[in-house]
Write an enzyme that holds these catalytic residues in place. Structure first.
Site, mmCIF file in Angstrom:
data_model
loop_
_atom_site.group_PDB
_atom_site.id
_atom_site.type_symbol
_atom_site.label_atom_id
_atom_site.label_comp_id
_atom_site.label_asym_id
_atom_site.label_seq_id
_atom_site.Cartn_x
_atom_site.Cartn_y
_atom_site.Cartn_z
ATOM 1 N N SER A 191 0.635 -1.270 0.094
ATOM 2 C CA SER A 191 -0.353 0.197 -0.321
ATOM 3 C C SER A 191 0.807 1.053 0.159
ATOM 4 C CB SER A 191 -0.893 -0.119 1.120
ATOM 5 O OG SER A 191 -1.512 -0.972 1.332
HETATM 6 N N1 SAH Z 1 -0.516 -5.102 3.975
HETATM 7 C C1 SAH Z 1 0.246 -5.333 3.014
HETATM 8 C C2 SAH Z 1 -0.795 -5.104 1.936
HETATM 9 C C3 SAH Z 1 -0.868 -6.052 0.918
HETATM 10 S S1 SAH Z 1 -1.812 -5.917 -0.348
HETATM 11 C C4 SAH Z 1 1.627 -4.897 2.764
HETATM 12 O O1 SAH Z 1 1.903 -3.818 3.572
HETATM 13 O O2 SAH Z 1 2.875 -4.689 2.014
HETATM 14 C C5 SAH Z 1 -3.287 -7.606 0.834
HETATM 15 C C6 SAH Z 1 -3.261 -8.174 0.786
HETATM 16 O O3 SAH Z 1 -3.956 -8.787 1.118
HETATM 17 C C7 SAH Z 1 -2.596 -9.585 -0.329
HETATM 18 O O4 SAH Z 1 -0.616 -10.056 -0.466
HETATM 19 C C8 SAH Z 1 -3.371 -10.814 -0.387
HETATM 20 O O5 SAH Z 1 -2.943 -11.764 -1.117
HETATM 21 C C9 SAH Z 1 -3.963 -10.002 0.966
HETATM 22 N N2 SAH Z 1 -5.051 -10.897 1.253
HETATM 23 C C10 SAH Z 1 -6.317 -10.917 0.240
HETATM 24 N N3 SAH Z 1 -7.698 -11.234 1.340
HETATM 25 C C11 SAH Z 1 -7.219 -11.984 1.869
HETATM 26 C C12 SAH Z 1 -7.953 -12.471 2.442
HETATM 27 N N4 SAH Z 1 -8.992 -12.868 2.665
HETATM 28 N N5 SAH Z 1 -7.134 -13.476 3.532
HETATM 29 C C13 SAH Z 1 -5.755 -13.098 3.918
HETATM 30 N N6 SAH Z 1 -5.314 -12.371 3.053
HETATM 31 C C14 SAH Z 1 -5.674 -11.640 2.130
#
Ligand code: SAH
Length: 213
Positions: A64
């Site tokens: 993000s």
């Molecule tokens: N907090 C992260 C943001 C990553 S983007 C950072 O700082 O890099 C969002 C993430 O959520 C992705 O890695 C995706 O695989 C994960 N995601 C999506 N749906 C999910 C779910 N149901 N349970 C766990 N993770 C999930």
């Protein structure tokens, strides 16, 4: 790739920028200055790591935008010693911010590729969440609940009901809600059966998906 003066300088400028955009929590600003975001992206992108923008990571996901990470964390307002559940570990950058704030972090990632590479990165950088689980965040972590806070870093089409149940009374959930774009939403559990909902503008996240990958 290690840390150096150039990246530290860029982090100070980024932190100033976030202050101007409304991040007033001093500990969060300090965490932005301290955590080497360039180590959470592909080495080919390290020169881009300190602009205030989202960047691609493995498996078609994104790290993000720093403002979004800081803004969600500020809404969550975690106090040292609290128990926080993060859904969507991704690169681990948000997890590291939470660990820096000295909260007990539980984090869930559904994508196995990311789970593996981010586990390694946590070891290397000595980032220590209490628990890092490969699983479906919609289910939360019933055994470790209730939590003081839950932060969801993917766009959820609905308010995840199961997760509301895992909040303490007084606990808060910060979740971007919506399909194409999302409304940043803070839900506070004001009593066992009552929740207060507040909204904080539009954002764009990768979708929160069901089941493991
Ligand atoms: N907090 C992260 C943001 C990553 S983007 C950072 O700082 O890099 C969002 C993430 O959520 C992705 O890695 C995706 O695989 C994960 N995601 C999506 N749906 C999910 C779910 N149901 N349970 C766990 N993770 C999930």
């Amino acid at each position: 790739m290690e840390d150096n003066f150039k990246f530290r300088g860029r982090r100070r400028i980024l932190a100033l920028n976030l202050k101007k955009k409304g991040i007033v929590n001093k500990q969060i600003i300090k965490s932005i200055k301290s955590i080497p975001r360039h180590l959470f992206v592909d080495p080919g992108l390290s020169e881009h790591a300190y602009f205030d923008k989202a960047l691609p990571i493995k498996s078609n996901q994104t790290i993000s935008q720093p403002f979004t990470v800081a803004f969600q964390t500020q809404l969550l307002n975690p106090v040292s010693g609290e128990k926080i559940l993060e859904i969507g570990t991704g690169s681990g950058y948000q997890t590291s911010i939470l660990c820096f704030l000295k909260v007990d972090v539980y984090t869930i990632e559904r994508n196995h590729n990311l789970f593996r590479s981010t586990s390694k990165l946590f070891n290397k950088l000595n980032v220590n969440p209490v628990r890092f689980k490969y699983g479906d965040g919609y289910k939360g972590l019933l055994d470790d609940s209730p939590f003081d806070g839950i932060i969801i870093t993917a766009g959820s089409p609905i308010v995840p009901e199961e997760l509301l149940k895992q909040l303490k009374v007084g606990g808060r959930m910060v979740v971007p809600i919506g399909k194409e774009t999302q409304v940043m939403t803070k839900i506070t559990r004001i009593s066992v059966n009552n929740f207060k909902k507040e909204t904080f503008g539009n954002f764009k996240f990768v979708p929160m998906l069901e089941k493991k990958d």
